[in-house]
Design a protein around this motif. Structure first.
Motif, mmCIF file in Angstrom:
data_model
loop_
_atom_site.group_PDB
_atom_site.id
_atom_site.type_symbol
_atom_site.label_atom_id
_atom_site.label_comp_id
_atom_site.label_asym_id
_atom_site.label_seq_id
_atom_site.Cartn_x
_atom_site.Cartn_y
_atom_site.Cartn_z
ATOM 1 N N UNK A 225 0.814 -1.221 0.000
ATOM 2 C CA UNK A 225 0.000 0.000 0.000
ATOM 3 C C UNK A 225 0.846 1.270 0.000
ATOM 4 N N UNK A 226 1.973 1.330 0.737
ATOM 5 C CA UNK A 226 2.810 2.546 0.687
ATOM 6 C C UNK A 226 3.359 2.872 -0.702
ATOM 7 N N UNK A 227 3.337 1.900 -1.619
ATOM 8 C CA UNK A 227 3.821 2.165 -2.972
ATOM 9 C C UNK A 227 2.830 3.014 -3.774
ATOM 10 N N UNK A 228 1.586 3.075 -3.305
ATOM 11 C CA UNK A 228 0.551 3.830 -3.999
ATOM 12 C C UNK A 228 0.628 5.312 -3.634
ATOM 13 N N UNK A 229 -0.100 6.123 -4.398
ATOM 14 C CA UNK A 229 -0.188 7.541 -4.099
ATOM 15 C C UNK A 229 -1.082 7.746 -2.880
ATOM 16 N N UNK A 230 -0.922 8.864 -2.162
ATOM 17 C CA UNK A 230 -1.660 9.070 -0.908
ATOM 18 C C UNK A 230 -3.171 8.854 -1.012
ATOM 19 N N UNK A 231 -3.798 9.432 -2.060
ATOM 20 C CA UNK A 231 -5.254 9.288 -2.170
ATOM 21 C C UNK A 231 -5.641 7.846 -2.478
ATOM 22 N N UNK A 232 -4.765 7.143 -3.203
ATOM 23 C CA UNK A 232 -5.036 5.729 -3.488
ATOM 24 C C UNK A 232 -4.890 4.891 -2.216
ATOM 25 N N UNK A 233 -3.908 5.228 -1.392
ATOM 26 C CA UNK A 233 -3.726 4.525 -0.122
ATOM 27 C C UNK A 233 -4.967 4.657 0.759
ATOM 28 N N UNK A 234 -5.508 5.879 0.843
ATOM 29 C CA UNK A 234 -6.686 6.116 1.671
ATOM 30 C C UNK A 234 -7.870 5.283 1.196
ATOM 31 N N UNK A 235 -8.047 5.212 -0.128
ATOM 32 C CA UNK A 235 -9.196 4.482 -0.664
ATOM 33 C C UNK A 235 -9.057 2.981 -0.448
ATOM 34 N N UNK A 236 -7.862 2.467 -0.647
ATOM 35 C CA UNK A 236 -7.658 1.026 -0.454
ATOM 36 C C UNK A 236 -7.815 0.641 1.007
ATOM 37 N N UNK A 237 -7.218 1.435 1.904
ATOM 38 C CA UNK A 237 -7.340 1.154 3.338
ATOM 39 C C UNK A 237 -8.799 1.260 3.777
ATOM 40 N N UNK A 238 -9.504 2.269 3.263
ATOM 41 C CA UNK A 238 -10.915 2.425 3.593
ATOM 42 C C UNK A 238 -11.756 1.270 3.101
ATOM 43 N N UNK A 239 -11.373 0.691 1.965
ATOM 44 C CA UNK A 239 -12.096 -0.468 1.420
ATOM 45 C C UNK A 239 -11.799 -1.729 2.224
ATOM 46 N N UNK A 240 -10.523 -1.927 2.562
ATOM 47 C CA UNK A 240 -10.141 -3.121 3.322
ATOM 48 C C UNK A 240 -10.654 -3.072 4.765
#
Length: 395
Positions: A225-240
């Motif tokens: 997840x840290x490899x993603x951009x900040x907004x992408x990290x937020x969305x993935x973490x929010x989904x998981x």
């Protein structure tokens, strides 16, 4: 009988009725969504009505074209839209403003914001359909070599512009590009081994990610997840972790609350009280489910299924392979948009900036979709069957 009357009579009645239904549903629920007060005095419903009027004009203009005319536009449209995407990348902020960290739109006086990547999708579908039909008509004997040549041609026209779109950033649109051309390539008659190879790659990646999530979650959260951009990290973490307190989980939590609180019959029109940022755009389906309940939400899904079925039927009956490939690309593109958008609203997919076709507020998305439907109607009118004509074959 004049040409205009003939054109209108040859439009597909089922598709036109479905689009009119989407028009009314979109206006009604956008108007309700804007009543929460988060948008000030802006009347998005009125603007969407104007967008629809323009969209129907575009649909008719494209439907008047013959398929050979559309095919001749393949390369000019592709080159022009590719140049526009490049121009967007290097335009100053006063022309191409950065909105929520993304540089995807041209700001044009009177017209508002225009998103070139939406229109490039049209050019890409047309060009790939042309490449496949021309390739197959030239190479009667299919071999692994000829199939690899076709794949190479398609990737050559897809990857360079996709890189520019990805940098905007707009990974969702790039995903739609590859889904659309993937479906077209599958129908092109590629060797089964080649198809299996392209199918296995995403399946293996998905399988590895699922395994890591359940058995090695630290790798997911700390390494990937840290490899993603900040907004992408937020969305993935929010989904998981939708029950968590991350920024990415906020919209998911609110949309689930809106959908769940609607229950079977809904709260009633204009009675929605769950606040969701940008509710009139990507989360319009949450308003539909909250106020209309399961009944209206299921009706909207049914309309989408009927539209996709109609496009598939038209592609199946197309008199040219070019028309069939266009229908395939459009069907896959719409299917993924519908699944992704509704999926993120109900929590089974991560939040992504992909519009719900024909319902989400926005000019570029609606215009491009109406142009795509105009191409479908252009294919349809070649059947020689008139609107509401009785035919056992086309019923």
């Amino acid at each position: 009988m004049n040409t205009e009357t003939t054109i209108f009579r040859r439009l597909d009645g089922a598709i036109m009725l479905i689009l009119m239904a989407f028009f009314m549903i979109s206006i009604v629920f956008i108007y309700s969504s804007q009543q929460t007060g988060q948008y000030g005095a802006q009347n998005f419903a009125l603007k969407q009505g104007i967008n629809y009027m323009i969209g129907f004009v575009l649909l008719i203009l494209v439907a008047k074209l013959d398929m050979d005319q559309i095919e001749r536009l393949a390369w000019p449209a592709y080159i022009f839209m590719f140049m526009v995407i490049i121009l967007l990348r290097f335009s100053p902020k006063m022309i191409a403003p950065v909105i929520y960290g993304a540089k995807r739109w041209f700001s044009i006086p009177l017209l508002g914001s225009i998103q070139p990547s939406e229109f490039f999708k049209i050019a890409l579908i047309i060009l790939v359909a042309r490449l496949i039909s021309k390739h197959n008509s030239t190479h009667f004997l299919r071999t692994m070599k000829t199939d690899l040549l076709l794949v190479g041609k398609i990737l050559l026209v897809t990857i360079p512009p996709s890189l520019f779109v990805y940098q905007q950033p707009d990974t969702g649109m790039v995903f739609l590009y590859f889904i659309a051309i993937g479906g077209m390539m599958y129908l092109s008659g590629l060797k089964r081994k080649l198809v299996a190879f392209f199918v296995m790659i995403p399946l293996i990646i998905a399988g590895v990610l699922v395994y890591l999530f359940y058995y090695q979650p630290d790798i997911i959260y700390k390494d990937l997840i840290p490899l993603l951009k900040p907004h992408q990290q937020e969305r993935i973490i929010g989904w998981l972790d939708p029950s968590g307190d991350s920024k990415g989980a906020y919209q998911s939590q609110k949309s689930l609350l809106a959908v769940g609180s609607g229950e079977f019959v809904g709260k009633g029109y204009m009675q929605g009280n769950v606040y969701i940022p940008e509710k009139h755009t990507d989360f319009i389906f949450a308003t539909v489910a909250e106020e209309g309940g399961f009944i209206i939400a299921a009706f909207v899904v049914l309309l989408f299924m009927l539209l996709l079925y109609r496009i598939i039927r038209i592609g199946h009956k197309s008199q040219t392979s070019f028309g069939m490939y266009i229908c395939a690309g459009i069907t896959l593109s719409f299917s993924v948009q519908i699944f992704q958008n509704i999926g993120m609203v109900v929590g089974i997919m991560p939040v992504k900036g992909i519009a719900l076709p024909f319902l989400t507020y926005g000019g570029s998305s609606l215009f491009s979709n109406m142009i795509l439907m105009g191409m479908i109607l252009s294919i349809r009118k070649t059947f020689g069957l008139y609107m509401f004509a009785k035919s056992n074959e086309d019923s």
